[in-house]
Design a protein around this motif. Structure first.
Motif, PDB file in Angstrom:
ATOM      1  N   ILE A 162       0.654  -1.311   0.237  1.00  0.00           N
ATOM      2  CA  ILE A 162       0.054   0.323  -0.003  1.00  0.00           C
ATOM      3  C   ILE A 162       0.495   0.977   0.150  1.00  0.00           C
ATOM      4  CG2 ILE A 162      -2.011   1.502   1.096  1.00  0.00           C
ATOM      5  CD1 ILE A 162      -2.294  -1.176   2.641  1.00  0.00           C
ATOM      6  N   LYS A 163       0.860   1.936  -0.530  1.00  0.00           N
ATOM      7  CA  LYS A 163       1.323   3.748  -0.795  1.00  0.00           C
ATOM      8  C   LYS A 163       0.519   4.453  -1.022  1.00  0.00           C
ATOM      9  CE  LYS A 163       5.289   0.936  -3.721  1.00  0.00           C
ATOM     10  NZ  LYS A 163       5.865   1.505  -4.874  1.00  0.00           N
ATOM     11  N   ASN A 164       0.912   5.342   0.013  1.00  0.00           N
ATOM     12  CA  ASN A 164       0.226   6.566  -0.261  1.00  0.00           C
ATOM     13  C   ASN A 164      -1.593   6.765  -0.322  1.00  0.00           C
ATOM     14  OD1 ASN A 164       2.617   7.954   0.054  1.00  0.00           O
ATOM     15  ND2 ASN A 164       3.323   7.812  -2.013  1.00  0.00           N
ATOM     16  N   ILE A 165      -2.033   5.767   0.447  1.00  0.00           N
ATOM     17  CA  ILE A 165      -3.442   5.994   0.568  1.00  0.00           C
ATOM     18  C   ILE A 165      -4.657   6.643   0.892  1.00  0.00           C
ATOM     19  CG2 ILE A 165      -5.442   4.054   1.126  1.00  0.00           C
ATOM     20  CD1 ILE A 165      -4.260   2.949  -1.949  1.00  0.00           C
ATOM     21  N   ARG A 166      -5.242   7.185   0.823  1.00  0.00           N
ATOM     22  CA  ARG A 166      -5.945   8.107   1.616  1.00  0.00           C
ATOM     23  C   ARG A 166      -7.771   7.361   1.403  1.00  0.00           C
ATOM     24  NH1 ARG A 166      -3.812  14.047   1.902  1.00  0.00           N
ATOM     25  NH2 ARG A 166      -2.625  13.794   3.685  1.00  0.00           N
ATOM     26  N   LYS A 167      -8.714   7.369   1.754  1.00  0.00           N
ATOM     27  CA  LYS A 167      -9.649   6.802   1.349  1.00  0.00           C
ATOM     28  C   LYS A 167     -10.844   7.662   2.180  1.00  0.00           C
ATOM     29  CE  LYS A 167     -13.485   4.928  -0.183  1.00  0.00           C
ATOM     30  NZ  LYS A 167     -13.624   4.472  -1.370  1.00  0.00           N
ATOM     31  N   ARG A 168     -11.700   8.513   1.776  1.00  0.00           N
ATOM     32  CA  ARG A 168     -12.694   9.764   2.484  1.00  0.00           C
ATOM     33  C   ARG A 168     -14.011   8.851   1.594  1.00  0.00           C
ATOM     34  NH1 ARG A 168      -8.268  13.845  -0.015  1.00  0.00           N
ATOM     35  NH2 ARG A 168      -7.523  14.413   1.648  1.00  0.00           N
ATOM     36  N   TYR A 169     -14.986   9.538   2.825  1.00  0.00           N
ATOM     37  CA  TYR A 169     -16.646   9.786   2.269  1.00  0.00           C
ATOM     38  C   TYR A 169     -16.610  10.809   2.643  1.00  0.00           C
ATOM     39  CZ  TYR A 169     -15.782   4.392   2.402  1.00  0.00           C
ATOM     40  OH  TYR A 169     -15.276   2.922   2.227  1.00  0.00           O
ATOM     41  N   ASP A 170     -17.418  11.879   1.675  1.00  0.00           N
ATOM     42  CA  ASP A 170     -17.684  12.543   1.496  1.00  0.00           C
ATOM     43  C   ASP A 170     -16.322  13.082   1.328  1.00  0.00           C
ATOM     44  OD1 ASP A 170     -20.536  12.383   0.192  1.00  0.00           O
ATOM     45  OD2 ASP A 170     -21.081  11.819   2.756  1.00  0.00           O
ATOM     46  N   ASP A 171     -16.209  14.238   2.256  1.00  0.00           N
ATOM     47  CA  ASP A 171     -15.513  15.344   3.630  1.00  0.00           C
ATOM     48  C   ASP A 171     -14.338  14.448   4.575  1.00  0.00           C
ATOM     49  OD1 ASP A 171     -15.854  17.417   1.335  1.00  0.00           O
ATOM     50  OD2 ASP A 171     -17.491  18.178   2.940  1.00  0.00           O
ATOM     51  N   ARG A 172     -14.808  13.149   4.773  1.00  0.00           N
ATOM     52  CA  ARG A 172     -15.048  12.593   6.017  1.00  0.00           C
ATOM     53  C   ARG A 172     -13.442  11.775   5.958  1.00  0.00           C
ATOM     54  NH1 ARG A 172     -16.307   7.591   9.182  1.00  0.00           N
ATOM     55  NH2 ARG A 172     -17.526   7.272   7.731  1.00  0.00           N
ATOM     56  N   THR A 203      -9.125   6.857  -2.790  1.00  0.00           N
ATOM     57  CA  THR A 203      -9.683   8.298  -2.731  1.00  0.00           C
ATOM     58  C   THR A 203      -8.716   8.567  -3.569  1.00  0.00           C
ATOM     59  OG1 THR A 203     -11.255   8.623  -1.606  1.00  0.00           O
ATOM     60  CG2 THR A 203      -9.919  10.396  -2.819  1.00  0.00           C
ATOM     61  N   GLU A 204      -7.343   8.256  -3.135  1.00  0.00           N
ATOM     62  CA  GLU A 204      -6.121   8.709  -3.840  1.00  0.00           C
ATOM     63  C   GLU A 204      -5.363   7.311  -3.311  1.00  0.00           C
ATOM     64  OE1 GLU A 204      -4.116  12.256  -1.826  1.00  0.00           O
ATOM     65  OE2 GLU A 204      -6.293  12.821  -1.478  1.00  0.00           O
ATOM     66  N   GLY A 205      -3.762   7.273  -3.863  1.00  0.00           N
ATOM     67  CA  GLY A 205      -2.663   6.245  -4.008  1.00  0.00           C
ATOM     68  C   GLY A 205      -3.171   5.229  -4.593  1.00  0.00           C
TER      69      GLY A 205
END
Length: 235
Positions: free
Chosen positions: A8-18, A58-60
């Protein structure tokens, strides 16, 4: 150094703004058992869903044997067939135990004789030999969870992913399931990733314990996790 089965590299996960996950780097080596620990809302289940390609970050990037993939990748179906996810509450079809376990094999067009051998072998491994014709919806919580495990392992996945596999079962079945997971890992070399709230269970199962808090991997292990649980329960 061997290449990790999952990276896993630079993972970001968002639900709406969270923002629910923010992990710069995390890797899983083939053939090992990993425990993900943390309080509710720490991101454990979300991470499992990303690994199992049920959702996209969302990213990564997520790499499988060095190859990038997400839910929309051309190789997603091929990778999904190498992994199995067992959720906390076993969802079994309204039919026999045998047909529940045979479900995944039928989609892979197994010969009937091979399918039957695979199903009965899986039932024997989870300690449910003779349960073939039982109604799946009539099983106890522990029996249902072991049936779900049999359905998962019958296809011989490279990676077995479990969300709180013993959360709803009694003490006897907890020990049975823990021993079963160790046996699957030892005999088949299956990489196992599971979540748990039980720190003692995590350390009984493996030295590879990953602590999550507020969507981040944290150091300091049990002390920080205990603080996180206390903070969550006391506002």
């Amino acid at each position: 150094m061997t290449q990790p089965i999952i990276e896993i590299k630079n993972i970001r996960k968002r639900y709406d703004d969270r923002l629910v996950l923010d992990i710069p780097h995390l890797s899983f080596e083939s053939g090992l058992i990993y425990a993900l620990v943390g309080p509710n809302g720490s991101g454990k289940t979300t991470l499992l869903k990303l690994i199992n390609l049920l959702e996209s970050p969302t990213e990564g990037d997520i790499l499988f044997n060095g190859q990038k993939a997400d839910i929309n990748s051309p190789n997603a179906l091929e990778l999904k067939r190498k992994m199995t996810l067992v959720m906390q509450n076993a969802v079994l079809f309204r039919t026999s135990v045998y047909k529940n376990i045979a479900y995944g094999l039928k989609f892979r067009f197994f010969d009937k004789a091979i399918l039957h051998y695979a199903v009965t072998s899986a039932l024997d491994m989870v300690g449910l030999a003779g349960f073939e014709q039982r109604k799946a919806r009539k099983l106890s919580a522990g029996e249902a969870q072991r049936t779900a495990l049999a359905r998962a392992i019958v296809i011989k996945p490279d990676i077995l992913i479990l969300d709180e596999p013993t959360a709803n079962v009694d003490r006897r079945n907890i020990q049975t399931i823990e021993n079963l997971l160790k046996k699957i890992n030892a005999e088949h070399g299956t990489t196992i990733i599971f979540t748990t709230h039980d720190l003692s269970q995590a350390y009984r199962m493996t030295k590879n314990v990953i602590s999550l808090l507020d969507g981040k991997v944290i150091s300091g292990g049990s002390e920080n996790i205990i603080y996180g649980i206390f903070r969550q329960e006391n506002g």
